[in-house]
Scaffold this active site. Structure first.
Site, PDB file in Angstrom:
ATOM      1  N   ASP A 243       0.857  -1.190   0.000  1.00  0.00           N
ATOM      2  CA  ASP A 243       0.000   0.000   0.000  1.00  0.00           C
ATOM      3  C   ASP A 243       0.891   1.237   0.000  1.00  0.00           C
ATOM      4  O   ASP A 243       1.860   1.314   0.778  1.00  0.00           O
ATOM      5  CB  ASP A 243      -0.901   0.006   1.232  1.00  0.00           C
ATOM      6  N   HIS A 256      -5.259  14.482  -9.614  1.00  0.00           N
ATOM      7  CA  HIS A 256      -5.315  13.050  -9.930  1.00  0.00           C
ATOM      8  C   HIS A 256      -4.302  12.635 -10.987  1.00  0.00           C
ATOM      9  O   HIS A 256      -3.852  11.482 -10.991  1.00  0.00           O
ATOM     10  CB  HIS A 256      -6.730  12.689 -10.389  1.00  0.00           C
ATOM     11  N   ASP A 260      -1.836   9.511 -10.672  1.00  0.00           N
ATOM     12  CA  ASP A 260      -1.646   8.492 -11.706  1.00  0.00           C
ATOM     13  C   ASP A 260      -0.167   8.306 -12.020  1.00  0.00           C
ATOM     14  O   ASP A 260       0.294   7.167 -12.237  1.00  0.00           O
ATOM     15  CB  ASP A 260      -2.390   8.894 -12.981  1.00  0.00           C
ATOM     16  N   GLU A 286      -4.599   2.391  -4.529  1.00  0.00           N
ATOM     17  CA  GLU A 286      -3.140   2.454  -4.384  1.00  0.00           C
ATOM     18  C   GLU A 286      -2.582   1.193  -3.747  1.00  0.00           C
ATOM     19  O   GLU A 286      -1.469   1.184  -3.222  1.00  0.00           O
ATOM     20  CB  GLU A 286      -2.752   3.682  -3.552  1.00  0.00           C
TER      21      GLU A 286
END
Length: 363
Positions: A243, A256, A260, A286
């Site tokens: 994570d 965002h 990405d 993620e």
């Protein structure tokens, strides 16, 4: 002939297709020769037509074409099928036959059209036009020769009508040939588009579109396959859940697209740190999952540590000072484990890594 020699090679499908077309031409010549042989006996064709020597010459020429195509030598040329060369030979032969055709000449003019069909799927429209002009010119020269040197055969009206019929039919044929070729090109383009769409759908079915890693569904399928294999052939298997730490603030602060870019950077770094036999997937958001088949704890820990360190060193153009880390939970397969139980233990190990301060591996 060497052992294993095949008339049509299996390992060169394009070459085999060219040879099939050549054999079709040879078959056509054999049929034409049979018709001429019968025609000479019935008096429909001049008896002095050297049909047998003509056939032997044609077979010899086509044998040369066959060797050039079969050996791959013809692939040095722009036209590896040697279509234009074959058509030129055919035009010469047909023109010679028409000289001996007598009253059948009008009917035998269709031989030019039969010849032109060989070029419809092999040569572009400009060459089709050129071949039509060559055929018309050859027939024109034949008529001029007969007009000048064979006075007994001077029938201007008949000769001109034959010339006009050939010109009209060749013009129509080139027009239709161009249309057919246009349809063929459109079909090829549509087929290529469908293949690309199929490939894209196939990738989407197993790949995450953003990172290019396996998606969750495919990962779980591979997970089940590994568990089934272990039940038959016991071997070590490790599962890691990864994570990215504090990922939400990256999206909130930089947008965002920046998030990405971080996910893509992780996928790139991870792909270089793991073995080809390891199964890496984007598990959700993620979070990522890694299967380590036939591996040991020390090797898995070393790989994840290497991944953690290299990912932490990554820098981003949109925020040069940004440093993103990861936490990882590692769990080993135990006899009787299911996918759910092994995932639960890896998730618990990930929770410990988070609670102990993040940017670490637990398990």
């Amino acid at each position: 002939m060497e052992p294993g020699f095949r008339l049509l090679p299996r390992d060169h499908p394009d070459r085999a297709l060219r040879l099939r077309r050549l054999l079709m031409a040879v078959y056509s010549y054999l049929l034409m020769w049979g018709g001429l042989a019968i025609g000479t006996r019935l008096g429909a064709v001049a008896p002095d037509l050297p049909h047998l020597p003509l056939l032997l010459i044609l077979l010899a020429i086509n044998a040369v074409f066959f060797v050039m195509i079969r050996s791959g030598y013809s692939e040095r040329f722009k036209d590896p099928s040697l279509t234009v060369a074959q058509m030129l030979v055919g035009i010469a032969v047909i023109t010679l036959i028409l000289h001996y055709a007598r009253e059948l000449r009008g009917a035998l003019l269709c031989l030019y059209l039969m010849l032109m069909t060989f070029g419809v799927f092999s040569i572009h429209r400009r060459r089709q036009i050129a071949m039509a002009l060559v055929a018309q010119s050859a027939f024109t020269l034949l008529l001029i020769y007969e007009w000048l040197l064979l006075p007994g055969q001077r029938q201007f009206t008949l000769m001109f009508s034959h010339w006009g019929i050939l010109a009209l039919t060749l013009t129509w044929f080139v027009s239709m040939g161009g249309h057919i070729q246009s349809l063929q090109q459109r079909f090829r383009a549509q087929r290529e588009s469908l293949l690309q769409a199929h490939d894209r759908l196939a990738r989407i079915a197993v790949r995450d579109e953003l990172t290019g890693l396996y998606n969750r569904r495919h990962f779980l399928e591979r997970f089940d396959e590994e568990l089934s294999r272990i039940s038959r052939e016991p071997a070590p298997l490790y599962l890691a859940l990864v994570d990215l730490d504090h990922f939400k603030p990256v999206n909130d602060t930089y947008g965002h697209q920046a998030g990405d870019a971080v996910l893509q950077r992780f996928a790139n770094v991870a792909s270089h740190c793991l073995r080809r036999t390891d199964v890496l997937a984007r598990y959700g958001g993620e979070e990522f999952a890694i299967l380590f088949p036939r591996s040991h704890h020390e090797a898995c820990l070393a790989a994840i540590t290497r991944l953690r360190e290299r990912f932490a060193e990554a820098r981003y153009a949109f925020a040069p000072d940004l440093r993103v880390t990861l936490s990882c939970g590692l769990a080993a397969y135990q006899p009787g484990d299911t996918a759910r139980t092994l995932l639960e233990r890896a998730d618990q190990a990930l929770y410990r890594a988070k609670s102990e301060g993040r940017n670490r591996v637990s398990g």
